[in-house]
Design a protein around this motif. Structure first.
Motif, PDB file in Angstrom:
ATOM      1  N   ARG A 185       0.827  -1.203   0.000  1.00 19.38           N
ATOM      2  CA  ARG A 185       0.000   0.000   0.000  1.00 19.38           C
ATOM      3  C   ARG A 185       0.868   1.262   0.000  1.00 19.38           C
ATOM      4  NH1 ARG A 185      -5.480  -0.582   0.951  1.00 19.38           N
ATOM      5  NH2 ARG A 185      -6.169  -2.686   1.541  1.00 19.38           N
ATOM      6  N   LEU A 186       2.005   1.195   0.705  1.00 14.27           N
ATOM      7  CA  LEU A 186       2.930   2.334   0.670  1.00 14.27           C
ATOM      8  C   LEU A 186       3.414   2.597  -0.750  1.00 14.27           C
ATOM      9  CD1 LEU A 186       5.377   2.203   3.736  1.00 14.27           C
ATOM     10  CD2 LEU A 186       3.425   3.712   3.346  1.00 14.27           C
ATOM     11  N   TYR A 187       3.814   1.524  -1.446  1.00 18.28           N
ATOM     12  CA  TYR A 187       4.298   1.693  -2.819  1.00 18.28           C
ATOM     13  C   TYR A 187       3.211   2.250  -3.734  1.00 18.28           C
ATOM     14  CZ  TYR A 187       8.167  -1.270  -1.237  1.00 18.28           C
ATOM     15  OH  TYR A 187       9.234  -1.788  -0.558  1.00 18.28           O
ATOM     16  N   ASP A 188       1.940   2.018  -3.359  1.00 13.00           N
ATOM     17  CA  ASP A 188       0.825   2.519  -4.165  1.00 13.00           C
ATOM     18  C   ASP A 188       0.315   3.854  -3.623  1.00 13.00           C
ATOM     19  OD1 ASP A 188      -0.404   1.858  -6.528  1.00 13.00           O
ATOM     20  OD2 ASP A 188      -2.115   0.864  -5.588  1.00 13.00           O
ATOM     21  N   LEU A 189       1.061   4.453  -2.676  1.00 16.48           N
ATOM     22  CA  LEU A 189       0.762   5.750  -2.075  1.00 16.48           C
ATOM     23  C   LEU A 189      -0.562   5.773  -1.317  1.00 16.48           C
ATOM     24  CD1 LEU A 189       1.960   8.212  -4.890  1.00 16.48           C
ATOM     25  CD2 LEU A 189       3.278   7.093  -3.088  1.00 16.48           C
ATOM     26  N   ASP A 190      -0.973   4.616  -0.796  1.00 16.01           N
ATOM     27  CA  ASP A 190      -2.160   4.531   0.057  1.00 16.01           C
ATOM     28  C   ASP A 190      -1.687   4.533   1.511  1.00 16.01           C
ATOM     29  OD1 ASP A 190      -4.476   4.008   1.426  1.00 16.01           O
ATOM     30  OD2 ASP A 190      -4.788   1.994   0.584  1.00 16.01           O
ATOM     31  N   PHE A 191      -1.408   5.714   2.051  1.00 21.78           N
ATOM     32  CA  PHE A 191      -0.805   5.815   3.369  1.00 21.78           C
ATOM     33  C   PHE A 191      -1.763   5.441   4.509  1.00 21.78           C
ATOM     34  CE2 PHE A 191       1.359   8.886   0.562  1.00 21.78           C
ATOM     35  CZ  PHE A 191       2.571   8.226   0.481  1.00 21.78           C
ATOM     36  N   ARG A 214      13.285   2.028 -18.443  1.00 21.31           N
ATOM     37  CA  ARG A 214      11.915   1.985 -18.944  1.00 21.31           C
ATOM     38  C   ARG A 214      11.232   0.668 -18.572  1.00 21.31           C
ATOM     39  NH1 ARG A 214      13.109   2.108 -23.784  1.00 21.31           N
ATOM     40  NH2 ARG A 214      13.065   4.364 -24.157  1.00 21.31           N
ATOM     41  N   GLU A 215      11.958  -0.443 -18.721  1.00 16.36           N
ATOM     42  CA  GLU A 215      11.389  -1.756 -18.394  1.00 16.36           C
ATOM     43  C   GLU A 215      10.942  -1.822 -16.933  1.00 16.36           C
ATOM     44  OE1 GLU A 215      12.747  -6.479 -18.433  1.00 16.36           O
ATOM     45  OE2 GLU A 215      14.164  -4.908 -18.990  1.00 16.36           O
ATOM     46  N   LEU A 216      11.787  -1.322 -16.033  1.00 22.02           N
ATOM     47  CA  LEU A 216      11.438  -1.351 -14.612  1.00 22.02           C
ATOM     48  C   LEU A 216      10.258  -0.439 -14.314  1.00 22.02           C
ATOM     49  CD1 LEU A 216      14.975  -1.331 -12.945  1.00 22.02           C
ATOM     50  CD2 LEU A 216      13.268  -3.155 -12.789  1.00 22.02           C
ATOM     51  N   LEU A 217      10.257   0.757 -14.883  1.00 23.00           N
ATOM     52  CA  LEU A 217       9.180   1.703 -14.616  1.00 23.00           C
ATOM     53  C   LEU A 217       7.843   1.202 -15.151  1.00 23.00           C
ATOM     54  CD1 LEU A 217      11.094   5.019 -15.317  1.00 23.00           C
ATOM     55  CD2 LEU A 217      10.172   4.276 -13.109  1.00 23.00           C
ATOM     56  N   LEU A 218       7.856   0.552 -16.318  1.00 26.45           N
ATOM     57  CA  LEU A 218       6.610  -0.006 -16.863  1.00 26.45           C
ATOM     58  C   LEU A 218       6.055  -1.089 -15.952  1.00 26.45           C
ATOM     59  CD1 LEU A 218       7.500  -0.212 -20.669  1.00 26.45           C
ATOM     60  CD2 LEU A 218       5.672   1.170 -19.637  1.00 26.45           C
ATOM     61  N   ASP A 268       2.198  -2.759 -11.553  1.00 23.32           N
ATOM     62  CA  ASP A 268       1.986  -3.330 -10.227  1.00 23.32           C
ATOM     63  C   ASP A 268       1.349  -2.345  -9.253  1.00 23.32           C
ATOM     64  OD1 ASP A 268       3.095  -5.680 -11.116  1.00 23.32           O
ATOM     65  OD2 ASP A 268       5.071  -5.322 -10.225  1.00 23.32           O
ATOM     66  N   PHE A 269       1.621  -1.046  -9.440  1.00 17.58           N
ATOM     67  CA  PHE A 269       1.117  -0.035  -8.511  1.00 17.58           C
ATOM     68  C   PHE A 269       0.445   1.088  -9.304  1.00 17.58           C
ATOM     69  CE2 PHE A 269       4.942  -2.034  -6.730  1.00 17.58           C
ATOM     70  CZ  PHE A 269       4.373  -2.644  -5.616  1.00 17.58           C
ATOM     71  N   PRO A 270      -0.755   0.814  -9.830  1.00 13.42           N
ATOM     72  CA  PRO A 270      -1.410   1.745 -10.753  1.00 13.42           C
ATOM     73  C   PRO A 270      -1.818   3.075 -10.139  1.00 13.42           C
ATOM     74  CG  PRO A 270      -2.885  -0.054 -10.126  1.00 13.42           C
ATOM     75  CD  PRO A 270      -1.536  -0.421  -9.624  1.00 13.42           C
ATOM     76  N   ASN A 271      -1.920   3.144  -8.808  1.00 13.59           N
ATOM     77  CA  ASN A 271      -2.322   4.393  -8.174  1.00 13.59           C
ATOM     78  C   ASN A 271      -1.141   5.315  -7.872  1.00 13.59           C
ATOM     79  OD1 ASN A 271      -5.111   3.726  -8.085  1.00 13.59           O
ATOM     80  ND2 ASN A 271      -4.722   2.419  -6.314  1.00 13.59           N
ATOM     81  N   ASN A 272       0.070   4.849  -8.136  1.00 11.65           N
ATOM     82  CA  ASN A 272       1.259   5.663  -7.893  1.00 11.65           C
ATOM     83  C   ASN A 272       1.542   6.506  -9.137  1.00 11.65           C
ATOM     84  OD1 ASN A 272       3.947   6.632  -7.568  1.00 11.65           O
ATOM     85  ND2 ASN A 272       4.379   4.985  -6.115  1.00 11.65           N
ATOM     86  N   HIS A 273       1.317   7.808  -9.007  1.00  9.32           N
ATOM     87  CA  HIS A 273       1.454   8.707 -10.162  1.00  9.32           C
ATOM     88  C   HIS A 273       2.903   8.976 -10.531  1.00  9.32           C
ATOM     89  CE1 HIS A 273       1.816  11.296  -6.601  1.00  9.32           C
ATOM     90  NE2 HIS A 273       2.572  12.063  -7.356  1.00  9.32           N
TER      91      HIS A 273
END
Length: 291
Positions: A47-53, A262-266, A271-276
């Motif tokens: 959740r942290l990685y997805d910015l859901d604090f 690019r590969e890692l960021l994609l 994996d974390f679609p809510n992280n802008h």
């Protein structure tokens, strides 16, 4: 004598942090080493990685209630506080430091006083729990991991919020020392490679005279080894695997290796679609003039 160059060079860019933080933070104990069912800690860090604090803190608090003597509970909550502050202050918007000069020009932020007190309280509690368990068993996995992460989080706070580079260097050395103890006792705790990996990579990227000065102070660098350690955590780690992938992406951006960045960021974006942050960095990778 004041040594200025090491302070400005990016030596303390997200270390376990923190680093993002993080990091930011593998296994939850020897009994969990092969466990595949996600625990509250796993869910909290995801959740942290997805910015859901708020969701992360709820997971950490619930896990801690069931494991009151484990340092990882308060460490998780401290990580949540730190990254929530990073997000509020806009620190995360500047995490992809593509060169040392960008890191040197970072600003000092005004942290929330109440959140800082809570952050320190959680880390002090984690360290007390960790030391208590280590007094009974010097090989205790969770205690060693908790101590490693506590020092890493302090390093991230000092460097990325308060811009206290020498203090951050001190905590970075502590984190690496705890990580060495952790890996000596538990070689397959791959998350333990992150603290030393990012430190070795960044210090290894510095000019030879600066590396020599830091080595005299007990801090050594090795770019290739640092990358290898981050890759180990990224592919075999548990809680810290996504964080290692973030740090590797930063490293590849610095090394002008756009395809691997690019590969890692994609993959992180998927994996974390809510992280802008990930789509933003992808856009900047494709169009550097948008920075």
């Amino acid at each position: 004598m004041r040594i200025r160059r090491p302070d400005r060079s990016g030596t303390l860019c997200p270390t376990a942090v923190l680093t993002l933080l993080l990091a930011l933070f593998a296994s939850l104990g020897v009994a969990h080493a092969t466990e595949t069912t996600p625990t509250g800690l796993d869910r909290g860090f995801n959740r942290l990685y997805d910015l859901d604090f708020p969701g992360a803190q709820k997971e950490f608090q619930t896990w801690e209630l069931a494991n009151p003597e484990n340092a990882m509970g308060p460490v998780g909550q401290a990580a949540g506080i730190l990254f929530s502050e990073f997000n509020r202050l806009g620190v995360l918007e500047a995490q992809f430091y593509e060169n040392d000069s960008v890191f040197a020009k970072r600003q000092k932020y005004q942290a929330d006083a109440e959140q800082k007190v809570l952050f320190e309280q959680q880390l002090s509690r984690a360290e007390a729990l960790g030391r208590a368990r280590l007094s009974k068993d010097p090989r205790d996995l969770d205690a060693l991991l908790g101590m490693t992460l506590a020092s890493g989080l302090r390093a991230d706070y000092a460097a990325l919020i308060e811009k206290r580079n020498l203090s951050s260097l001190h905590y970075t050395k502590e984190a690496s020392a705890w990580a060495d103890q952790l890996l000596a006792a538990h070689p397959t705790c791959y998350d333990g490679h992150l603290a030393g990996g990012i430190s070795r990579y960044i210090i290894g990227s510095m000019a030879a005279p600066v590396r020599w000065l830091l080595r005299m102070g007990g801090v050594s660098g090795d770019k290739d080894r640092g990358i290898a350690e981050l890759q180990s955590t990224a592919t075999k780690g548990r809680l810290l695997a996504p964080f290692a992938r973030i740090l590797l992406a930063i490293a590849y951006v610095r090394e002008k290796d756009k395809p691997r960045a690019r590969e890692l960021l994609l993959a992180l974006q998927k994996d974390f679609p809510n992280n802008h942050l990930f789509p933003r960095e992808l856009a900047r990778l494709e169009n550097p003039t948008s920075r």
